[in-house]
Design a protein around this motif. Structure first.
Motif, short mmCIF file in Angstrom:
data_model
loop_
_atom_site.label_atom_id
_atom_site.label_comp_id
_atom_site.label_asym_id
_atom_site.label_seq_id
_atom_site.Cartn_x
_atom_site.Cartn_y
_atom_site.Cartn_z
N ALA A 66 3.31 -0.98 0.27
CA ALA A 66 2.75 -1.37 1.55
C ALA A 66 1.22 -0.92 1.95
O ALA A 66 0.36 -1.38 2.53
CB ALA A 66 3.51 -1.21 2.90
N HIS A 67 1.00 0.39 1.51
CA HIS A 67 -0.24 1.12 1.74
C HIS A 67 -1.47 0.55 0.94
O HIS A 67 -2.62 0.74 1.03
CB HIS A 67 -0.13 2.49 1.59
N LEU A 68 -1.26 -0.22 -0.31
CA LEU A 68 -2.23 -0.59 -0.88
C LEU A 68 -3.07 -1.85 -0.52
O LEU A 68 -2.42 -2.52 0.19
CB LEU A 68 -1.56 -1.00 -2.29
N PRO A 69 -4.15 -2.09 -0.87
CA PRO A 69 -4.97 -3.27 -0.46
C PRO A 69 -4.53 -4.61 -0.75
O PRO A 69 -4.04 -4.70 -1.98
CB PRO A 69 -6.25 -2.87 -0.67
N VAL A 85 5.10 -10.82 -4.80
CA VAL A 85 5.08 -9.67 -5.48
C VAL A 85 5.90 -8.79 -4.47
O VAL A 85 5.83 -9.09 -3.09
CB VAL A 85 3.78 -8.93 -5.29
N VAL A 86 6.69 -7.86 -4.99
CA VAL A 86 7.86 -7.46 -3.90
C VAL A 86 7.08 -5.89 -3.46
O VAL A 86 6.40 -5.36 -4.31
CB VAL A 86 8.92 -6.91 -5.01
N VAL A 87 7.12 -5.90 -2.30
CA VAL A 87 6.75 -4.80 -1.61
C VAL A 87 7.84 -3.62 -1.52
O VAL A 87 8.83 -4.20 -0.91
CB VAL A 87 6.11 -4.86 -0.28
N VAL A 88 7.54 -2.40 -1.93
CA VAL A 88 8.72 -1.28 -1.90
C VAL A 88 8.01 -0.21 -1.14
O VAL A 88 6.84 0.12 -1.20
CB VAL A 88 9.02 -0.96 -3.05
N ASP A 89 8.91 0.83 -0.55
CA ASP A 89 8.41 2.03 -0.02
C ASP A 89 8.43 3.08 -1.13
O ASP A 89 8.52 2.71 -2.13
CB ASP A 89 9.53 2.38 1.09
N ASP A 90 7.94 4.24 -0.65
CA ASP A 90 7.93 5.26 -1.52
C ASP A 90 9.26 5.58 -2.36
O ASP A 90 9.07 6.29 -3.54
CB ASP A 90 7.67 6.70 -1.07
#
Length: 116
Positions: A66-69, A85-90
């Protein structure tokens, strides 16, 4: 990014995946494990192959954090293969999904704001 993501577990039956895709009018479902970590993705293309379980048919997902542009998603979402594109946490857990439509809306919104 959509945060309320329709998803499925790897052990689920292919019939369940098909029903979710059709009922929610989506093209792909992130596949998660018991800890909500993304382990794959499944869509109609994968479901066209023979198999009974989602885990046996799922494909390798395209993943981002999520933190990527958002601009980093242009290449994968315009390559002719990826629709999302799937967004994942750390920890690799499902956080959301960005579709081609989401990206187009973000680009259009930015273009409209730059004219002001």
């Amino acid at each position: 990014m959509s945060r309320d993501v329709v998803h499925i577990e790897a052990a689920a039956r292919t019939e369940t995946a098909l029903a979710l895709l059709l009922d929610h009018d989506v093209r792909t479902l992130p596949v998660i494990d018991g800890s909500r970590r993304v382990v794959g993705i499944i869509g109609l293309r994968e479901l066209a192959r023979p198999g009974r379980d989602v885990g046996a048919l799922m494909s390798v997902p395209t993943i981002t954090q999520a933190h990527l542009p958002a601009a980093a998603l242009i290449a994968p979402l315009t390559d002719g293969r990826n629709h999302a594109v799937v967004v994942v946490d750390d920890e690799g857990r499902l956080a959301g999904i960005v579709t081609q439509t989401d990206l187009l809306a973000a680009v259009a919104s930015r273009a409209g704001n730059s004219r002001s």
